[in-house]
Design an enzyme around this catalytic site. Structure first.
Site, PDB file in Angstrom:
ATOM      1  N   LYS A   1      40.874  -1.534  -4.369  1.00 47.19           N
ATOM      2  CA  LYS A   1      41.359  -1.475  -5.714  1.00 47.19           C
ATOM      3  C   LYS A   1      41.898  -1.687  -6.568  1.00 47.19           C
ATOM      4  CE  LYS A   1      42.968   2.066  -3.225  1.00 47.19           C
ATOM      5  NZ  LYS A   1      43.781   3.223  -3.405  1.00 47.19           N
TER       6      LYS A   1
HETATM    7  N1  PMP Z   1      42.030   0.888   2.548  1.00 40.82           N
HETATM    8  C1  PMP Z   1      42.872   0.063   1.965  1.00 40.82           C
HETATM    9  C2  PMP Z   1      43.605  -0.858   3.192  1.00 40.82           C
HETATM   10  C3  PMP Z   1      43.574   0.669   1.094  1.00 40.82           C
HETATM   11  O1  PMP Z   1      44.552  -0.003   0.899  1.00 40.82           O
HETATM   12  C4  PMP Z   1      42.898   1.771   0.669  1.00 40.82           C
HETATM   13  C5  PMP Z   1      43.917   2.399   0.118  1.00 40.82           C
HETATM   14  N2  PMP Z   1      44.582   3.013  -0.223  1.00 40.82           N
HETATM   15  C6  PMP Z   1      41.951   2.270   1.127  1.00 40.82           C
HETATM   16  C7  PMP Z   1      41.033   1.342   2.587  1.00 40.82           C
HETATM   17  C8  PMP Z   1      40.971   3.561   1.433  1.00 40.82           C
HETATM   18  O2  PMP Z   1      40.657   4.098  -0.528  1.00 40.82           O
HETATM   19  P1  PMP Z   1      40.743   5.023  -0.774  1.00 40.82           P
HETATM   20  O3  PMP Z   1      41.866   5.190  -1.509  1.00 40.82           O
HETATM   21  O4  PMP Z   1      39.971   5.100  -2.774  1.00 40.82           O
HETATM   22  O5  PMP Z   1      40.657   6.207  -0.264  1.00 40.82           O
END
Ligand code: PMP
Length: 319
Positions: free
Chosen positions: A47
């Site tokens: 992120k």
């Molecule tokens: N894994 C974790 C631990 C996350 O915090 C996130 C983001 N919410 C994701 C995967 C998924 O990423 P995305 O928001 O790009 O779909």
């Protein structure tokens, strides 16, 4: 001065993460399984990329005045990415988190200087849902909602950086890309980039059992809402940034499978990762085992294990 250009600030060191092979866990499969180590970003997760991208985009459009307050609905990782960016660029930050998210994440965000607002685990239709609370507080206070679920800068940065890096690191050979979706930014952005270059690449959603997104990928309708413990992925509605057209299929992974895989990643590969990395790798191994691909299976390790120490699933790992 050369020194200053190369060491400018920590935000310059977001991205360009290593891509490594699962040498033990992936042994004997028809194609290699490669993992992109997003847990090695400065804030400890994938992120960081979108936090910087969203703030860069808002600054470029003149939306953010110096000293402004950012607010986000976050499982914690986007909050930590935004906290880095806020610290380095002089913004205030408010994070709205559902109560199921780990105490470690809450404590860490407060420590970095964010104000943390905890909401009940309410469905999207409820005014108490974390996303609705963030939107309401932004409107009431004139704060900038970074809006990771809808902001197109999220998908775009994964297309321009994560996806481009994967192409470069694999020499342009990818059979399938597998990822869970929280906002959908990772899978949509990487998927779009890979499909723009590789005709036969398969894009596969890794979804927790209990999430409704796998059904949505397959049928266009959200599946039933259930409980699961893996954090940051899955959900009971499809965010704007999750692009169904780019996804070919879905794999459903139980909490037990995900958490058992985290332990294996730690102990057999030295990859110190969180729960959703387990989900992604279980799904990636299944896809690789089918043996009908043109190249390796690539997935992401979204965050690091140290955010989950207090969680029941991380207790009792004696030798
Ligand atoms: N894994 C974790 C631990 C996350 O915090 C996130 C983001 N919410 C994701 C995967 C998924 O990423 P995305 O928001 O790009 O779909």
């Amino acid at each position: 001065m050369r020194f200053q250009e190369e060491c400018d600030d920590i935000l310059m060191h977001i991205g360009r993460t290593p891509l490594v092979a699962l040498r033990r866990i992936g042994r004997g499969l028809p194609v290699p399984v490669l993992v992109k180590c997003e847990h090695m970003n400065p804030g400890g997760s994938v992120k960081d990329r979108i936090a910087k991208a969203i703030v860069d985009d808002a600054e470029a459009r003149g939306t953010l005045r110096p000293g402004a307050t950012l607010i986000e609905a976050t499982a914690g990782n986007t909050g930590m990415g935004l906290a880095l960016v806020a610290a380095a660029r002089g913004y205030a930050l408010v994070c709205v988190m559902p109560e199921k998210m780990s105490v470690d994440k809450r404590v860490a965000l407060s420590a970095v200087g964010a104000r943390v607002v905890v909401t009940p685990n309410a469905p999207p239709s409820s005014p108490e849902n974390f996303r609705n609370v963030a939107r309401r507080m932004a409107g009431e206070n004139g704060w900038f909602l970074t809006d990771q679920f809808n902001n197109p800068a999220n998908v775009r940065i994964h297309e321009e950086t994560t996806g481009a890096e994967i192409l470069e690191q694999t020499g342009g050979s990818v059979g399938a890309f597998v990822a869970g979706a929280g906002t959908g930014g990772t899978i949509s952005g990487v998927g779009r980039r890979l499909k723009s270059v590789l005709g036969r690449v398969r894009i596969v959603l890794a979804d927790p059992v209990g999430s409704g997104l796998a059904d949505w990928v397959e049928t266009g309708r959200i599946g039933p809402d259930g409980a699961y413990a893996v954090e940051g992925i899955g959900g009971s509605d499809a965010p704007e940034n999750l692009h169904r057209a780019v996804i070919d299929s879905a794999e459903r992974v139980s909490d037990e499978e995900s958490f058992a895989m985290v332990k294996r990643l730690v102990r057999e590969e030295g990859l110190l990762v969180g729960g959703s990395a387990g989900t992604n790798v279980v799904a990636a191994l299944r896809v690789a085992a089918r043996g009908d691909l043109d190249g390796p299976v690539v997935t992401v390790l979204p965050d690091a294990w140290d955010r989950y120490r207090a969680k029941p699933w991380m207790q009792g790992w004696p030798p």
